[in-house]
Write a protein that holds these residues in place. Structure first.
Motif, PDB file in Angstrom:
ATOM      1  N   TRP A  15       0.969  -0.733  -0.103  1.00 56.81           N
ATOM      2  CA  TRP A  15       0.252   0.070   0.150  1.00 56.81           C
ATOM      3  C   TRP A  15       0.650   1.322  -0.211  1.00 56.81           C
ATOM      4  CZ3 TRP A  15      -4.979   0.097  -1.547  1.00 56.81           C
ATOM      5  CH2 TRP A  15      -5.959  -1.410  -1.452  1.00 56.81           C
ATOM      6  N   VAL A  19      -0.478   4.957  -1.070  1.00 55.57           N
ATOM      7  CA  VAL A  19      -0.732   6.267   0.145  1.00 55.57           C
ATOM      8  C   VAL A  19       0.370   7.276  -0.263  1.00 55.57           C
ATOM      9  CG1 VAL A  19       0.356   6.860   2.636  1.00 55.57           C
ATOM     10  CG2 VAL A  19      -1.157   4.709   1.698  1.00 55.57           C
ATOM     11  N   LEU A  20       2.043   6.798  -0.731  1.00 54.62           N
ATOM     12  CA  LEU A  20       2.553   8.023  -1.478  1.00 54.62           C
ATOM     13  C   LEU A  20       1.579   8.273  -2.571  1.00 54.62           C
ATOM     14  CD1 LEU A  20       5.129   9.030  -1.069  1.00 54.62           C
ATOM     15  CD2 LEU A  20       6.397   7.858  -3.057  1.00 54.62           C
ATOM     16  N   CYS A  22      -1.295   9.283  -3.135  1.00 55.21           N
ATOM     17  CA  CYS A  22      -2.552  10.194  -2.436  1.00 55.21           C
ATOM     18  C   CYS A  22      -2.343  11.331  -2.401  1.00 55.21           C
ATOM     19  CB  CYS A  22      -3.123   9.435  -1.991  1.00 55.21           C
ATOM     20  SG  CYS A  22      -4.103   8.080  -2.681  1.00 55.21           S
ATOM     21  N   LEU A  23      -0.719  11.026  -1.026  1.00 55.74           N
ATOM     22  CA  LEU A  23       0.010  12.419  -0.413  1.00 55.74           C
ATOM     23  C   LEU A  23       0.602  13.209  -1.453  1.00 55.74           C
ATOM     24  CD1 LEU A  23       0.431  12.998   2.615  1.00 55.74           C
ATOM     25  CD2 LEU A  23       3.049  12.204   2.064  1.00 55.74           C
ATOM     26  N   VAL A  24       1.114  12.927  -2.604  1.00 55.52           N
ATOM     27  CA  VAL A  24       1.515  13.633  -3.283  1.00 55.52           C
ATOM     28  C   VAL A  24       0.250  14.636  -4.176  1.00 55.52           C
ATOM     29  CG1 VAL A  24       2.579  14.115  -5.708  1.00 55.52           C
ATOM     30  CG2 VAL A  24       4.107  12.517  -3.610  1.00 55.52           C
ATOM     31  N   VAL A  26      -2.798  15.285  -2.791  1.00 49.19           N
ATOM     32  CA  VAL A  26      -2.999  16.142  -1.893  1.00 49.19           C
ATOM     33  C   VAL A  26      -1.859  17.246  -1.506  1.00 49.19           C
ATOM     34  CG1 VAL A  26      -3.877  16.332   0.758  1.00 49.19           C
ATOM     35  CG2 VAL A  26      -4.999  14.175  -0.624  1.00 49.19           C
ATOM     36  N   ILE A  27      -1.170  17.067  -1.347  1.00 48.67           N
ATOM     37  CA  ILE A  27       0.112  18.692  -1.413  1.00 48.67           C
ATOM     38  C   ILE A  27      -0.044  19.358  -2.571  1.00 48.67           C
ATOM     39  CG2 ILE A  27       2.334  19.003  -1.383  1.00 48.67           C
ATOM     40  CD1 ILE A  27       2.678  16.221   0.887  1.00 48.67           C
TER      41      ILE A  27
END
Length: 114
Positions: A15, A19-20, A22-24, A26-27
């Motif tokens: 995962w 997750v990475l 999605c984080l990118v 969002v940022i």
């Protein structure tokens, strides 16, 4: 298949890329929304982005270089562990390279003031 066996087979690290990513996203979204807010509107934000295009291009090339270096390290270990993976990995590498090239060419040719 039991839940524990599935988790063991899938692994907790499976995962991490999702997750990475999605984080990118969002940022990046937060950065753009804050930029539009700080610049008091979308036209001013777009002008600032056009003016700083080459700075960010240099930054992206540095990130791409770091990603390629990391991938080459991982790829060597993968091929030692599983030599039969070469054809599939090669196709994926070509696809990723062409995607990044297309993305950068599109970004360069379609930027405001180009």
């Amino acid at each position: 298949m039991t839940k524990g066996a599935f988790r063991k087979r899938l692994g907790t690290r499976a995962w991490a890329p999702i997750v990475l990513a999605c984080l990118v996203i969002v940022i990046a979204l937060a950065f753009n929304l804050m930029g539009v807010h700080i610049m008091n509107g979308l036209p001013a934000w777009q002008e600032w982005r056009a003016d700083t295009y080459w700075h960010f291009f240099t930054w992206r090339m540095a990130l791409y270089s770091l990603a390629v270096w990391g991938w080459l390290q991982c790829r060597d270990r993968l091929f030692k562990r599983e030599p039969s993976a070469k054809p599939g990995v090669r196709k994926a590498e070509v696809a990723v390279l062409l995607s990044f090239l297309l993305m950068e060419l599109t970004r360069t040719l379609l930027r405001p003031g180009a």
